[in-house]
Scaffold this motif. Structure first.
Motif, PDB file in Angstrom:
ATOM      1  N   ALA A   4       0.389  -1.249  -0.190  1.00 11.27           N
ATOM      2  CA  ALA A   4       0.497  -0.411   0.042  1.00 11.27           C
ATOM      3  C   ALA A   4       0.788   1.330  -0.276  1.00 11.27           C
ATOM      4  O   ALA A   4       2.058   1.036   0.778  1.00 11.27           O
ATOM      5  CB  ALA A   4      -0.731   0.036   1.083  1.00 11.27           C
ATOM      6  N   PRO A   5       0.322   2.165  -0.692  1.00 16.68           N
ATOM      7  CA  PRO A   5       0.924   3.533  -0.308  1.00 16.68           C
ATOM      8  C   PRO A   5       1.519   4.348   1.128  1.00 16.68           C
ATOM      9  O   PRO A   5       0.905   3.847   1.854  1.00 16.68           O
ATOM     10  CB  PRO A   5       0.575   4.612  -1.445  1.00 16.68           C
ATOM     11  N   THR A   6       1.994   4.783   1.605  1.00 16.65           N
ATOM     12  CA  THR A   6       2.309   5.252   2.311  1.00 16.65           C
ATOM     13  C   THR A   6       2.007   6.950   2.500  1.00 16.65           C
ATOM     14  O   THR A   6       2.083   7.658   0.850  1.00 16.65           O
ATOM     15  CB  THR A   6       4.030   5.425   2.762  1.00 16.65           C
ATOM     16  N   PRO A   7       2.196   7.382   3.149  1.00 18.61           N
ATOM     17  CA  PRO A   7       1.265   9.421   2.803  1.00 18.61           C
ATOM     18  C   PRO A   7       2.578   9.538   2.082  1.00 18.61           C
ATOM     19  O   PRO A   7       2.318  10.941   1.460  1.00 18.61           O
ATOM     20  CB  PRO A   7       1.214   9.848   4.471  1.00 18.61           C
TER      21      PRO A   7
ATOM     22  N   THR B 113      -5.717   6.836   6.891  1.00 20.66           N
ATOM     23  CA  THR B 113      -6.708   7.992   7.463  1.00 20.66           C
ATOM     24  C   THR B 113      -5.054   9.476   7.139  1.00 20.66           C
ATOM     25  O   THR B 113      -4.022   8.741   7.472  1.00 20.66           O
ATOM     26  CB  THR B 113      -6.957   8.445   8.157  1.00 20.66           C
ATOM     27  N   PHE B 114      -5.896  10.739   7.140  1.00 24.42           N
ATOM     28  CA  PHE B 114      -5.305  11.827   7.064  1.00 24.42           C
ATOM     29  C   PHE B 114      -5.277  12.891   8.205  1.00 24.42           C
ATOM     30  O   PHE B 114      -6.938  12.704   8.487  1.00 24.42           O
ATOM     31  CB  PHE B 114      -4.827  12.838   5.463  1.00 24.42           C
ATOM     32  N   THR B 115      -4.870  13.315   9.267  1.00 21.20           N
ATOM     33  CA  THR B 115      -4.835  13.644  10.514  1.00 21.20           C
ATOM     34  C   THR B 115      -4.031  15.011  10.969  1.00 21.20           C
ATOM     35  O   THR B 115      -2.024  14.882  10.033  1.00 21.20           O
ATOM     36  CB  THR B 115      -4.722  12.745  11.898  1.00 21.20           C
ATOM     37  N   ALA B 116      -3.948  15.421  11.263  1.00 20.14           N
ATOM     38  CA  ALA B 116      -2.833  16.223  11.647  1.00 20.14           C
ATOM     39  C   ALA B 116      -1.702  16.131  11.840  1.00 20.14           C
ATOM     40  O   ALA B 116      -0.535  16.394  11.599  1.00 20.14           O
ATOM     41  CB  ALA B 116      -3.715  17.610  13.383  1.00 20.14           C
ATOM     42  N   GLN B 117      -1.309  14.947  12.823  1.00 24.08           N
ATOM     43  CA  GLN B 117      -0.242  14.011  12.501  1.00 24.08           C
ATOM     44  C   GLN B 117       0.949  13.976  11.194  1.00 24.08           C
ATOM     45  O   GLN B 117       2.380  13.618  11.613  1.00 24.08           O
ATOM     46  CB  GLN B 117      -0.361  12.188  12.845  1.00 24.08           C
ATOM     47  N   ASP B 118       0.304  14.188  10.080  1.00 22.74           N
ATOM     48  CA  ASP B 118       0.937  14.405   8.668  1.00 22.74           C
ATOM     49  C   ASP B 118       1.092  15.097   8.636  1.00 22.74           C
ATOM     50  O   ASP B 118       1.417  15.935   7.369  1.00 22.74           O
ATOM     51  CB  ASP B 118      -0.200  13.525   7.765  1.00 22.74           C
TER      52      ASP B 118
ATOM     53  N   ALA C  77       3.178  17.546   8.864  1.00 23.09           N
ATOM     54  CA  ALA C  77       4.784  18.119   8.914  1.00 23.09           C
ATOM     55  C   ALA C  77       5.648  18.097   8.145  1.00 23.09           C
ATOM     56  O   ALA C  77       6.377  18.243   7.462  1.00 23.09           O
ATOM     57  CB  ALA C  77       5.589  18.070  10.531  1.00 23.09           C
ATOM     58  N   ALA C  78       5.223  16.473   8.058  1.00 26.92           N
ATOM     59  CA  ALA C  78       5.560  15.275   6.288  1.00 26.92           C
ATOM     60  C   ALA C  78       5.163  16.051   5.229  1.00 26.92           C
ATOM     61  O   ALA C  78       6.454  16.235   4.383  1.00 26.92           O
ATOM     62  CB  ALA C  78       5.591  14.052   6.656  1.00 26.92           C
ATOM     63  N   PHE C  79       3.822  17.004   5.077  1.00 26.12           N
ATOM     64  CA  PHE C  79       3.104  17.379   4.240  1.00 26.12           C
ATOM     65  C   PHE C  79       4.330  18.859   4.483  1.00 26.12           C
ATOM     66  O   PHE C  79       4.545  18.727   2.358  1.00 26.12           O
ATOM     67  CB  PHE C  79       1.950  17.902   4.658  1.00 26.12           C
ATOM     68  N   GLU C  80       4.153  19.367   5.009  1.00 28.84           N
ATOM     69  CA  GLU C  80       4.501  21.388   4.952  1.00 28.84           C
ATOM     70  C   GLU C  80       6.698  20.923   4.082  1.00 28.84           C
ATOM     71  O   GLU C  80       7.115  21.700   3.188  1.00 28.84           O
ATOM     72  CB  GLU C  80       4.484  21.496   5.912  1.00 28.84           C
ATOM     73  N   THR C  81       7.357  19.446   5.121  1.00 28.80           N
ATOM     74  CA  THR C  81       8.046  19.890   3.956  1.00 28.80           C
ATOM     75  C   THR C  81       8.610  19.410   2.444  1.00 28.80           C
ATOM     76  O   THR C  81       9.290  19.251   1.402  1.00 28.80           O
ATOM     77  CB  THR C  81       9.221  19.212   4.751  1.00 28.80           C
ATOM     78  N   THR C  82       7.121  18.460   2.598  1.00 22.80           N
ATOM     79  CA  THR C  82       7.408  17.207   0.693  1.00 22.80           C
ATOM     80  C   THR C  82       7.608  18.543  -0.075  1.00 22.80           C
ATOM     81  O   THR C  82       7.700  18.533  -1.318  1.00 22.80           O
ATOM     82  CB  THR C  82       6.924  16.563   1.362  1.00 22.80           C
ATOM     83  N   ILE C  83       6.355  19.185  -0.013  1.00 20.01           N
ATOM     84  CA  ILE C  83       5.849  20.505  -0.712  1.00 20.01           C
ATOM     85  C   ILE C  83       6.940  21.384  -0.619  1.00 20.01           C
ATOM     86  O   ILE C  83       7.000  21.792  -0.011  1.00 20.01           O
ATOM     87  CB  ILE C  83       4.464  20.577  -0.651  1.00 20.01           C
ATOM     88  N   ASP C  84       7.523  21.525  -1.730  1.00 22.41           N
ATOM     89  CA  ASP C  84       8.851  22.714  -1.372  1.00 22.41           C
ATOM     90  C   ASP C  84       9.641  23.205  -2.240  1.00 22.41           C
ATOM     91  O   ASP C  84       9.889  23.978  -2.727  1.00 22.41           O
ATOM     92  CB  ASP C  84      10.448  21.001  -1.145  1.00 22.41           C
ATOM     93  N   SER C  85       7.657  23.387  -3.408  1.00 29.54           N
ATOM     94  CA  SER C  85       7.753  24.694  -4.447  1.00 29.54           C
ATOM     95  C   SER C  85       8.408  25.908  -3.268  1.00 29.54           C
ATOM     96  O   SER C  85       7.757  26.754  -2.560  1.00 29.54           O
ATOM     97  CB  SER C  85       6.578  25.213  -5.174  1.00 29.54           C
TER      98      SER C  85
ATOM     99  N   THR D 148      -0.161  29.479   3.630  1.00 25.32           N
ATOM    100  CA  THR D 148      -1.653  29.580   3.633  1.00 25.32           C
ATOM    101  C   THR D 148      -2.215  28.645   2.994  1.00 25.32           C
ATOM    102  O   THR D 148      -2.499  27.730   2.118  1.00 25.32           O
ATOM    103  CB  THR D 148      -1.435  30.793   3.634  1.00 25.32           C
ATOM    104  N   ASP D 149      -1.307  28.407   1.024  1.00 23.15           N
ATOM    105  CA  ASP D 149      -1.314  27.674   0.322  1.00 23.15           C
ATOM    106  C   ASP D 149      -0.672  25.779   0.334  1.00 23.15           C
ATOM    107  O   ASP D 149      -1.657  25.376  -0.473  1.00 23.15           O
ATOM    108  CB  ASP D 149      -0.344  27.870  -1.071  1.00 23.15           C
ATOM    109  N   LYS D 150      -0.510  25.610   0.871  1.00 18.76           N
ATOM    110  CA  LYS D 150       0.218  23.985   1.400  1.00 18.76           C
ATOM    111  C   LYS D 150      -0.948  23.560   2.448  1.00 18.76           C
ATOM    112  O   LYS D 150      -1.315  22.576   2.698  1.00 18.76           O
ATOM    113  CB  LYS D 150       1.235  24.612   1.935  1.00 18.76           C
ATOM    114  N   LYS D 151      -1.796  24.611   3.501  1.00 20.77           N
ATOM    115  CA  LYS D 151      -2.421  24.730   4.337  1.00 20.77           C
ATOM    116  C   LYS D 151      -4.091  24.148   3.406  1.00 20.77           C
ATOM    117  O   LYS D 151      -4.959  23.260   4.309  1.00 20.77           O
ATOM    118  CB  LYS D 151      -2.290  25.333   6.050  1.00 20.77           C
ATOM    119  N   ALA D 152      -3.999  24.825   2.503  1.00 24.73           N
ATOM    120  CA  ALA D 152      -5.158  24.935   1.998  1.00 24.73           C
ATOM    121  C   ALA D 152      -5.265  23.199   1.147  1.00 24.73           C
ATOM    122  O   ALA D 152      -5.746  22.118   0.903  1.00 24.73           O
ATOM    123  CB  ALA D 152      -5.504  26.175   0.579  1.00 24.73           C
ATOM    124  N   LEU D 153      -4.080  23.007   0.413  1.00 26.00           N
ATOM    125  CA  LEU D 153      -3.686  21.512   0.262  1.00 26.00           C
ATOM    126  C   LEU D 153      -4.752  20.833   1.100  1.00 26.00           C
ATOM    127  O   LEU D 153      -4.524  19.384   0.283  1.00 26.00           O
ATOM    128  CB  LEU D 153      -1.967  21.932  -1.198  1.00 26.00           C
ATOM    129  N   PHE D 154      -3.218  20.801   2.231  1.00 26.04           N
ATOM    130  CA  PHE D 154      -3.474  20.008   3.218  1.00 26.04           C
ATOM    131  C   PHE D 154      -4.802  20.032   4.024  1.00 26.04           C
ATOM    132  O   PHE D 154      -5.309  18.129   3.725  1.00 26.04           O
ATOM    133  CB  PHE D 154      -2.978  19.976   4.370  1.00 26.04           C
TER     134      PHE D 154
END
Ligand SMILES: C=C(O[C@@H]1C=C(C(=O)O)C=C[C@H]1O)C(=O)O
Length: 157
Positions: free
Chosen positions: A1-4, A121-126, A128-136, A142-148
């Motif tokens: 299965a894929p990982t976050p 599931t995706f929770t607030a726990q994810d 930190a990883a999301f914020e660093t992986t989206i690296d443009s 604020t853009d990253k928060k809307a995406l998450f």
């Protein structure tokens, strides 16, 4: 299965094309926003959502948010291009970039469906990883928060 991490990375890869999209459009005197193309992208995402068992409306919301982020990157980079020359030649929009963006959209949906079907599931726990992986360099928190947020709202049919 894929990982976050894998899902976030595929989303980041889609966004990584956007500086090339912006450069191509600047070089060819084209507008950043292409509503006809957005309708096609949303329609394809909706079709692929249906095929893999994801709730269509939640996937449409997520792709609308991805398109907003895509345009934010393009507008900010295009502003920079007014005062800096770029000598790199971008990949071709029609034959290379756009087909790749559609393929990545399908991959994002397939991975999301597998992950959610396996009980993921995706929770607030994810976040930190999301914020660093989206690296443009052109995306703000604020853009990253809307995406998450749009990502966490995706559900199965
Ligand atoms: C990426 C592009 O730029 C914008 C963003 C889009 C997207 O994220 O798919 C689609 C249309 C445009 O409004 C494009 O024109 O292909």
């Amino acid at each position: 299965a894929p990982t976050p991490a894998e899902i976030f990375s595929t989303l980041n890869l889609r966004l990584s094309y956007m500086e090339d999209v912006a450069l191509y459009k600047a070089n060819n005197n084209k507008a950043i926003e292409d509503i006809q193309r957005e309708k096609l992208v949303i329609g394809k995402a909706s079709q692929s959502a249906e095929k893999v068992g994801l709730n269509k409306q939640s996937v449409v919301g997520f792709f609308q948010t991805q398109i907003s982020a895509a345009k934010a990157i393009q507008y900010r980079y295009r502003a920079d291009l007014l005062s800096q020359t770029e000598t790199e030649k971008p990949r071709d929009l029609k034959t290379v970039i756009r087909p790749a963006l559609i393929k990545l959209g399908k991959e994002i949906n397939a991975k999301l469906a597998q992950y959610l079907k396996d009980g993921g599931t995706f929770t607030a726990q994810d976040w930190a990883a999301f914020e660093t992986t989206i690296d443009s360099r052109y995306l703000k928190d604020t853009d990253k928060k809307a995406l998450f947020k749009a990502l966490t709202q995706i559900r199965l049919k």
